[in-house]
Write an enzyme that holds these catalytic residues in place. Sequence first.
Site, mmCIF file in Angstrom:
data_model
loop_
_atom_site.group_PDB
_atom_site.id
_atom_site.type_symbol
_atom_site.label_atom_id
_atom_site.label_comp_id
_atom_site.label_asym_id
_atom_site.label_seq_id
_atom_site.Cartn_x
_atom_site.Cartn_y
_atom_site.Cartn_z
ATOM 1 N N HIS A 1 36.125 33.875 22.820
ATOM 2 C CA HIS A 1 34.877 33.238 22.345
ATOM 3 C C HIS A 1 34.887 33.133 20.821
ATOM 4 O O HIS A 1 34.369 34.025 20.147
ATOM 5 C CB HIS A 1 33.668 34.067 22.774
ATOM 6 C CG HIS A 1 33.403 34.053 24.231
ATOM 7 N ND1 HIS A 1 32.487 33.206 24.813
ATOM 8 C CD2 HIS A 1 33.937 34.774 25.241
ATOM 9 C CE1 HIS A 1 32.466 33.417 26.118
ATOM 10 N NE2 HIS A 1 33.339 34.368 26.400
ATOM 11 N N GLU B 1 33.037 31.418 19.028
ATOM 12 C CA GLU B 1 31.676 31.218 18.495
ATOM 13 C C GLU B 1 31.033 32.504 17.978
ATOM 14 O O GLU B 1 30.116 32.448 17.162
ATOM 15 C CB GLU B 1 30.784 30.561 19.560
ATOM 16 C CG GLU B 1 30.387 31.426 20.751
ATOM 17 C CD GLU B 1 31.395 31.410 21.893
ATOM 18 O OE1 GLU B 1 32.578 31.084 21.644
ATOM 19 O OE2 GLU B 1 31.015 31.752 23.027
ATOM 20 N N CYS C 1 36.413 29.847 27.204
ATOM 21 C CA CYS C 1 36.406 30.808 28.304
ATOM 22 C C CYS C 1 36.383 30.079 29.651
ATOM 23 O O CYS C 1 37.383 29.491 30.026
ATOM 24 C CB CYS C 1 35.274 31.814 28.142
ATOM 25 S SG CYS C 1 35.674 33.359 28.946
HETATM 26 N N1 GLN Z 1 33.541 33.548 34.631
HETATM 27 C C1 GLN Z 1 34.763 33.577 33.902
HETATM 28 C C2 GLN Z 1 35.426 34.935 33.954
HETATM 29 O O1 GLN Z 1 34.787 35.931 34.227
HETATM 30 C C3 GLN Z 1 34.559 33.114 32.481
HETATM 31 C C4 GLN Z 1 33.625 33.971 31.693
HETATM 32 C C5 GLN Z 1 33.090 33.320 30.441
HETATM 33 O O2 GLN Z 1 33.077 32.093 30.323
HETATM 34 N N2 GLN Z 1 32.625 34.129 29.507
HETATM 35 O O3 GLN Z 1 36.594 35.052 33.707
#
Ligand code: GLN
Length: 548
Positions: free
Chosen positions: A510, A512, A384
Amino acid sequence: MSNSTKFIFVTGGVTSSLGKGIISASLAKLLQARGYSVTIQKLDPYINIDPGTLNPYEHGECFVTDDGAETDLDLGHYERFLNVPTSQANNVTTGRIYQSVIEKERRGDYLGKTVQVIPHITDEIKNRIQILAKNGDFEIIITEIGGTVGDIESLPYIEAVRQMMWEFEDDCIVIHLTLIPYLSAAGELKTKPTQHSVKQLLELGVQPDILCCRTEHALDINLRKKIAKFCNVNINAVIESRDAESIYDVPLLMQKEELDKVVLEKLNLLTRSLPNLDKWTHFLEMLKNPKSEVNVAIVGKYVELKDSYKSIAESLIHAGVENECKVQVHWIHSEKIYNENVEKLLLQMDGVIVAPGFGSRGISGKIEAIRFVRENNIPFLGICLGMQCAVIEYARNVLHYAEANSHEIDAKTKHPVISLMENQKVVSGKGGTMRLGAYQCKLKPKSKIAKAYHSEVISERHRHRYEYNSDYLEEFEKNGMIATGFNPETNLVEVVELENHPWFVGVQFHPEYKSTVDNPHPLFVAFIHACKIMASKNSPSNSEKILQ
Ligand code: GLN
């Protein structure tokens, strides 16, 4: 509701952090291994609607379900133990309960009645517990009540439990998790705090059926008798819960104490077959007897509280077992990485993960770490924000856009290689408004990621507002950073890889959240495999071990 649904409530006494989530997940595992369909629910007594707006320092990671619910990290344990997805219904907070009662009041549903904690709030709690029983999908529902008995905030939940015990009689039991402290000056285990916490439950009208006693020493028969006598439970319902080497030991420890058998007897359920835990035991055996070791750095800004990255840490354990190796995790604070020390911090690493996150704190350290692993052929997994930082790093140092950035960090950047999603531009509130939950992703054939998944269409969970800006796609690809995963509906780029690097993968989703003991996540498995190859280069003695 199906007639046969049974309810198990798990409360906690004496102190917080006794591990109700792990005990609930372990019991559920044992019941599942005996052939019962089980789900677990967490009721959180705080007023936030969900933990999505909470700083990870408060309660650790925010876990995301397929249906896009932002939930307590205990749901991650439930999924990792049971290998069954959870949903919005599995996590309810006081905020959500009050929100729906107030919405009903505004609609006029209460027909002029005074709206009160009892019965309206308690009815809403009872409904939320019973929702999971509606489709008849589960024979047993375990409901974990957050907080500690005696907290003002958990009173309505305990009252709802009392009412359900009365209404459903034989179909409900309460397991109370408590602490038996050891006083070293006296050289004794002490039962008084447990007696008091059971008394507190009794004052609220709830008699626990089973006591799970957290302890650092064995409970002898006399102590068990004493607890049973003073707390009105059978002696076989005094369960010892010793500190375990790994959370994955707990189901087996609970099986030894016959927790599952006592539960089934109390619920008048057949014990059916003995639990089949072959796969689980095999996993534990591999976990405890690794053949080699890899060193993996997790770079993030919440590393002081490891729970902030709970699912990543557990995914690495699963992937290590699958690769027959121990994953030694090195937590590195992204605010403490600079050009001057990055080599010292990362050169010995066999792989580096740059973690998810929000806001600008620690970004430059993450970018520095990515430059280093890219230039030094160290396996890299960006998750992410970690993937977004990899894109920014490449734009700055390879495409030579010195000012490249994400709109999140610099709203006025000349080169927004990561930009706010179109549908996010109208969003003003913070809670529950990100791109959340499961989305499909199409992978490029023969890419590293397609090879990892052995598939070209996958589904993964998201939680973000910003995205790869496809205006730069052609330029990135011409220069070696390839997009290898796309959302099939919007064509948004979800995965990037480097052509000339042994293993460099950034994912907007994600992975994970989907790794379980039964199904270690393929992307983490592939990453650890790449780390193993790196380890054999870093230390030839390790490679000998691998070849054995
Ligand atoms: N802050 C970033 C976004 O909102 C990544 C979010 C995250 O890592 N879950 O796109």
